[in-house]
Design an enzyme around this catalytic site. Structure first.
Site, short mmCIF file in Angstrom:
data_model
loop_
_atom_site.label_atom_id
_atom_site.label_comp_id
_atom_site.label_asym_id
_atom_site.label_seq_id
_atom_site.Cartn_x
_atom_site.Cartn_y
_atom_site.Cartn_z
N HIS A 200 66.64 41.68 32.52
CA HIS A 200 66.81 42.88 31.91
C HIS A 200 68.50 42.75 31.37
O HIS A 200 68.17 43.75 32.77
CB HIS A 200 65.82 43.10 31.19
CG HIS A 200 66.18 43.07 30.15
ND1 HIS A 200 66.77 44.46 29.73
CD2 HIS A 200 64.74 42.90 28.83
CE1 HIS A 200 66.64 44.68 27.61
NE2 HIS A 200 65.74 43.51 27.66
N LYS B 65 55.21 47.43 24.95
CA LYS B 65 55.09 45.82 25.27
C LYS B 65 53.37 45.94 26.04
O LYS B 65 52.95 44.99 26.48
CB LYS B 65 55.61 45.65 26.55
CG LYS B 65 56.60 46.22 25.66
CD LYS B 65 58.56 45.45 26.78
CE LYS B 65 59.55 45.79 26.51
NZ LYS B 65 60.09 44.39 25.41
C1 PLP Z 1 61.89 43.23 31.93
C2 PLP Z 1 62.31 43.93 31.06
N1 PLP Z 1 63.16 45.06 31.08
C3 PLP Z 1 63.63 46.27 30.34
C4 PLP Z 1 63.62 45.98 29.40
C5 PLP Z 1 63.54 47.00 27.85
O1 PLP Z 1 62.58 47.55 27.47
P1 PLP Z 1 62.42 48.80 26.44
O2 PLP Z 1 63.09 47.94 25.19
O3 PLP Z 1 60.48 48.29 26.08
O4 PLP Z 1 63.28 49.82 27.17
C6 PLP Z 1 62.44 44.93 28.47
C7 PLP Z 1 62.40 44.66 27.38
O5 PLP Z 1 61.91 43.68 26.29
C8 PLP Z 1 62.35 44.28 29.81
O6 PLP Z 1 61.16 43.02 29.04
#
Ligand code: PLP
Length: 413
Positions: free
Chosen positions: A130, A233
């Site tokens: 991500h 999440k």
């Molecule tokens: C694999 C992964 N990493 C990091 C994130 C970032 O999470 P957040 O937006 O809650 O900081 C996400 C959000 O979709 C994710 O799916």
């Protein structure tokens, strides 16, 4: 929960009753919510915990000696104990509250990273990260003249572990790896990845944004050095996350943000910083949401992660089988070890058009690059349509998705 032939089965209709938003309609149709990898819906107990804090004991935490402050502090700190248990951390001091996964990863990049990464060092990430687990390392590498190395994947969406081992060297200082891919659903073999990294003398950060809700996380067994995840999440509120770290690393790290709470003593010419975990928690934190996060963890574990996982796996298998029968549709991400996420593309159809037509039927899916642009580039696609499942989804909802998709594809081709 109901018992069928000695096997605990999730009573999904009972579960659904706990989530008020699921009874609403969208565009005159019952809501089918398949955007759980972006954020999950919240059960009534989480909403109640938020309302209860604001209506009964709203106060700032830690420094107050009045009753409301003590109640708020106790509730806030009890979430820390709950999280410690949830991921099996050795001690509560290793649970740092953050704003979310992104915030936790940036914290590590800006503190441990700035202290330990030097010119010529290497940081390994993977092709399925991500953006939250790419950009902080890219920024750090630019600043420090270090190198970002990328573990390649295969067509199924599995990491090429042999290639990973070839990337590891004495130059590797950090491996930052996603546990479960948000775009593919692949569950990465993090234990093995960590073991290999440690043999090379590198530290490992695991992005647990998607795994913490579906898998049983045991940070001691995994032996990761850092583990970051988000409450929202995991059926909890937005704006709260957790960074777990090994104690010796957290203790040696410089402070992140400066302000109240993260200090013991302040003079103009000398500052003594606070102990863990407060050293990394500057300013008034997100009190209400952190308190309500505990309600989400309790709720999830009361239902049972194993039951939820079984249910989600059944939905994934059913949806995969149905989708595979649609002509011109290609599933992106076919790892054997995957969970809860199904991404696909359809010949001559833009994912966004599909998303709009599905929304007209009340079906919420996510379309686009899913904050994983390098991954989309690797598959030579602009993006996918993604359905992601949670404890409250049903096979009837999958049927609705399939019917909607077939109609949309007919209209668009
Ligand atoms: C694999 C992964 N990493 C990091 C994130 C970032 O999470 P957040 O937006 O809650 O900081 C996400 C959000 O979709 C994710 O799916």
């Amino acid at each position: 929960m109901i018992e069928v032939a000695g096997i605990d089965v999730l009573d999904v209709h009972q579960v659904r009753k706990q989530f008020p938003v699921l009874s609403r309609e969208v565009k005159g149709k019952p809501l089918v919510y398949f955007d759980n990898a972006a954020t999950t819906q919240k059960p009534q107990v989480v909403i109640d915990a938020l309302v209860d804090y604001y209506s009964s004991y709203n106060a700032n935490i830690h420094r107050g000696i009045h009753s409301l402050a003590e109640e708020a502090t106790a509730a806030y700190e009890s979430t820390r104990d709950r999280v410690q248990e949830f991921i099996n951390a050795e001690s509560r001091e290793q649970i740092i509250f953050t704003g979310g996964t992104t915030d936790g990863i940036n914290l590590v990049a800006q503190t441990w990273g700035r202290q330990n990464i030097n010119e010529g060092d290497e940081i390994i990430i993977s092709n399925m990260e991500h953006h939250s687990n790419i950009v902080p390392w890219y920024i750090l590498c630019e600043e420090k003249k270090a190198k970002l190395k990328v573990i390649p994947i295969n067509e199924d969406g599995d990491l090429l572990l042999d290639e990973y081992e070839k990337l590891l060297s004495a130059k590797t200082k950090l491996v930052a790896i996603v546990h479960v891919s948000n775009a593919l659903g692949t569950i990465n073999p993090v234990k093995k990845i960590i073991q290999k990294a440690h043999e090379a003398g590198a530290v490992v950060l695991v992005d647990g944004a998607q795994s913490s809700v579906h898998l049983d996380v045991d940070v001691q067994d995994m032996d990761c050095d850092f583990f970051a995840f988000s409450s929202h999440k995991l059926y909890g509120p937005t704006g709260v996350g957790v960074l777990y770290g090994k104690k010796e690393l957290l203790e040696a790290m410089p402070v992140y943000q400066g302000g109240g709470e993260m200090i013991k003593d302040v003079c103009f010419d000398k500052i003594i910083y606070n102990d863990l975990p407060y050293k990394f928690e500057a300013g008034t934190p997100n009190i209400a949401d952190t308190i309500a996060f505990k309600a989400a963890l309790d709720f999830t574990e009361q239902i049972g992660k194993d039951k939820i996982r079984k249910h989600e796996n059944e939905l994934l298998a059913y949806a995969t089988e149905q989708l595979e029968q649609i002509e011109g549709l290609r599933i992106i991400g076919k790892a054997k070890n995957k969970i809860s996420v199904i991404s696909f593309v359809v010949d001559k159809v833009h994912p966004q058009d599909l998303g709009i037509l599905l929304d007209n039927r009340g079906v919420a899916v996510r379309t686009g690059h899913h904050c994983a642009q390098p991954l989309m580039e690797w598959f030579c696609i602009p993006g996918t349509t993604r359905a992601s499942f949670a404890m409250y989804n049903t096979t009837e909802e999958v049927d609705e998705l399939i019917t909607g998709l077939k109609k949309a594809i007919k209209m668009l081709t």
